[in-house]
Design a protein around this motif. Structure first.
Motif, short mmCIF file in Angstrom:
data_model
loop_
_atom_site.label_atom_id
_atom_site.label_comp_id
_atom_site.label_asym_id
_atom_site.label_seq_id
_atom_site.Cartn_x
_atom_site.Cartn_y
_atom_site.Cartn_z
N TRP A 1 42.38 40.77 34.19
CA TRP A 1 41.42 41.33 35.14
C TRP A 1 40.96 42.72 34.73
CZ3 TRP A 1 41.59 45.61 38.45
CH2 TRP A 1 40.64 45.63 39.47
N ASN A 2 41.90 43.52 34.24
CA ASN A 2 41.57 44.90 33.92
C ASN A 2 40.63 45.03 32.73
OD1 ASN A 2 42.24 47.74 34.68
ND2 ASN A 2 42.85 47.83 32.53
N LYS A 3 40.48 43.98 31.93
CA LYS A 3 39.59 44.06 30.76
C LYS A 3 38.12 44.01 31.17
CE LYS A 3 42.66 42.18 27.22
NZ LYS A 3 42.82 41.15 26.18
N ARG A 4 37.81 43.38 32.28
CA ARG A 4 36.45 43.38 32.83
C ARG A 4 35.39 42.85 31.86
NH1 ARG A 4 39.04 47.17 35.93
NH2 ARG A 4 38.15 47.72 37.97
N THR A 5 35.65 41.71 31.29
CA THR A 5 34.64 41.00 30.51
C THR A 5 34.46 39.62 31.14
OG1 THR A 5 36.19 39.94 28.98
CG2 THR A 5 35.43 42.16 28.42
N PRO A 6 33.36 38.94 30.86
CA PRO A 6 33.19 37.60 31.44
C PRO A 6 34.35 36.68 31.07
CG PRO A 6 31.10 38.37 30.54
CD PRO A 6 32.14 39.37 30.14
N ASN B 1 37.34 35.24 33.79
CA ASN B 1 37.58 33.82 33.98
C ASN B 1 39.04 33.47 33.73
OD1 ASN B 1 35.25 32.16 34.77
ND2 ASN B 1 34.26 33.12 33.03
N LEU B 2 39.65 34.09 32.73
CA LEU B 2 41.08 33.87 32.48
C LEU B 2 41.91 34.38 33.66
CD1 LEU B 2 41.36 34.87 28.70
CD2 LEU B 2 41.63 32.57 29.68
N ALA B 3 41.55 35.55 34.17
CA ALA B 3 42.28 36.09 35.31
C ALA B 3 42.15 35.19 36.53
CB ALA B 3 41.75 37.49 35.64
#
Length: 488
Positions: free
Chosen positions: A181-186, A190-192
């Motif tokens: 979640w903390n990476k903030r990429t699409p 989706n993984l989060a």
């Protein structure tokens, strides 16, 4: 003006299973199954065999919309299993939305067969996730463990007195979800979303996983192409479920506050929830962070800077916090400091969307038009948004021919065309008209945006594009209608 609201794809032809799967961010096996079982609109090239396919993004979007009618808040679709587990929330979700998550592979139950003549095969899932089993390298595992212990996102410790005994596997998936979640990429969001969903499957009463789910949806309308009308109701449903399970969970109140403000325009209730979240956990990074952005939108810049600094001290390495500090500084009239900070973040993390979007805003208002266009293009590329790229290209031609006015006029021509096709918002069109000095047309479009409750309208008070309207009674009336405080 190109803003994140511009970054929606226009109708395109997708010429392979691979590109169709990429559109949904799923694998080819999943979309092939949707086509055979759920009526996904895929076409075949005559005489070229079953493998030669194509699809149009407008038709795919229509299929998703129809799917939402039949199964709102479907959170996952396991490509290896047809099993589903429905978890009913004890608190009413918006529009009575149920929460549906994928069951683990060991569950063999199948969904009930639809009644004869039912349209349910048109699709049951809006934003679907491939089933879980994400294999982490040891380094990643160690990283998210360190990440969690360093308080880089939610505080994972539960309040004293919480009696629920957590399933260890559910907790592991939850922590893994925080890392993504903390990476903030699409891709990472989706993984989060999948991690939090699988955590709920393994422990349906684990409140932090619902809060994580809510925050995924709160961010997906910004960092992916998920529409706000789909994301926010799901965020609210998940946050309310978390609160129902554990009213002392700070993260759940923070999630609800965010959606309440940006979707329901309820500043009073949102502030109550933000303050409740901080009272429950004074060291919550996300609560201080999101409270700061809320205060900035309300025009309370001094308080906003205090809160974003609180968040930064708790997590000094967060690019998201630093980027939002840049935007808060800009809204507070400290443009040079804002640009310097945002450029620093952009250099260290060029694939992060926020600095590009915020710098585009700053450069446009400071009349650095070439830099504005470059940042607008960068943001559009990160979201694979063809409309945004087309608008920027038109702006470049206009700038070369007639300066800033030519740039705005050229952009406006494309924006009006997209607006007529319902691919561009009234709010963003109003901002371009306002920058061109056409205040009457800008106000007319802002009225339309408020009436339609467009997502961007919540920024009407703080948006620097509308500075010239601040003394206009009609503009002030719109600000009040959105529930924002008056100008002093």
């Amino acid at each position: 003006m190109i803003t994140p609201g511009d970054f929606k794809q226009s109708n395109r032809r997708l010429n392979s299973w691979k590109s169709i799967a990429a559109y949904f961010e799923r694998d080819e096996r999943t979309v092939k199954r949707w086509e055979s079982q759920r009526g996904l609109p895929v076409h075949r090239v005559p005489g070229a065999g079953r493998s030669s396919v194509y699809a149009y993004t407008d038709e795919l979007a229509g299929w998703l919309k129809a799917a939402d009618t039949h199964a709102p808040l479907s959170l996952a679709d396991d490509s290896s299993s047809e099993a589903f587990l429905t978890i009913s929330a004890p608190m009413p979700a918006p529009a009575s939305l149920p929460i549906v998550v994928t069951a683990p592979a060991a569950v063999t139950a199948r969904p009930a067969e639809p009644a004869k003549g039912s349209k349910s095969y048109r699709g049951t899932i809006l934003f679907v996730l491939a089933a879980a089993a994400v294999t982490f390298a040891l380094a990643s595992y160690v990283a998210y463990r360190r990440f969690e212990s360093a308080h880089l996102t939610f505080a994972s410790s539960r309040p004293a007195g919480l009696k629920h005994s957590v399933n260890p596997e559910a907790e592991e998936l939850f922590l893994q979800g925080l890392y993504h979640w903390n990476k903030r990429t699409p891709e990472s969001l989706n993984l989060a979303l999948d991690d939090f969903t699988q955590s709920i499957v393994r422990d349906p009463n684990y409140a932090p996983a619902y809060a994580g789910l809510a925050d995924c949806y709160n961010l997906m309308r910004e960092f992916t192409l998920m529409p706000a009308k789909d994301a926010y109701p799901r965020a609210m449903a998940a946050a309310k479920r978390a609160i129902a399970l554990d009213d002392t969970l700070s993260e759940a109140h923070n999630s609800l506050a965010f959606a309440d403000f940006y979707w329901n325009w309820d500043a009073t209730r949102a502030e109550h929830e933000f303050q409740r979240a901080i009272a429950l956990d004074p060291n919550s990074v996300v609560a201080h962070h999101w409270y700061a952005t809320f205060l900035s939108v309300l025009g309370r810049s001094k308080e906003a800077l205090t809160e974003i600094e609180n968040a930064r001290k708790l997590d000094p390495q967060s690019s998201a916090i630093l980027a939002d500090k840049g935007l808060i500084l800009f809204n507070a009239g400290q443009a040079s400091q804002a640009v310097a900070l945002l450029k620093q973040i952009e250099t260290s993390d060029p694939s992060f969307l926020s600095p590009h979007s915020y710098l585009a805003i700053a450069y446009l208002r400071t009349h650095d038009d070439p830099a504005y266009l470059q940042e607008a293009k960068s943001a559009a590329k990160l979201l694979n948004n063809q409309n945004g790229l087309r608008i920027a290209a038109a702006g470049e031609k206009g700038l070369a021919q007639s300066g800033e006015t030519g740039m705005l006029r050229a952009m406006l021509a494309v924006q009006k065309e997209l607006y007529a096709k319902e691919q561009f918002s009234a709010y963003d069109l109003a901002s371009t008209y306002c920058l061109l000095g056409e205040k009457e047309q800008a106000l007319k479009l802002l009225t339309t945006a408020v009436t339609k409750r467009e997502e961007q309208v919540i920024a009407i008070r703080s948006d620097v594009c509308f500075t010239s309207l601040h003394d206009d009674p009609a503009y002030r009336a719109l600000v009040a209608q959105v529930g924002l405080p008056p100008f002093k």
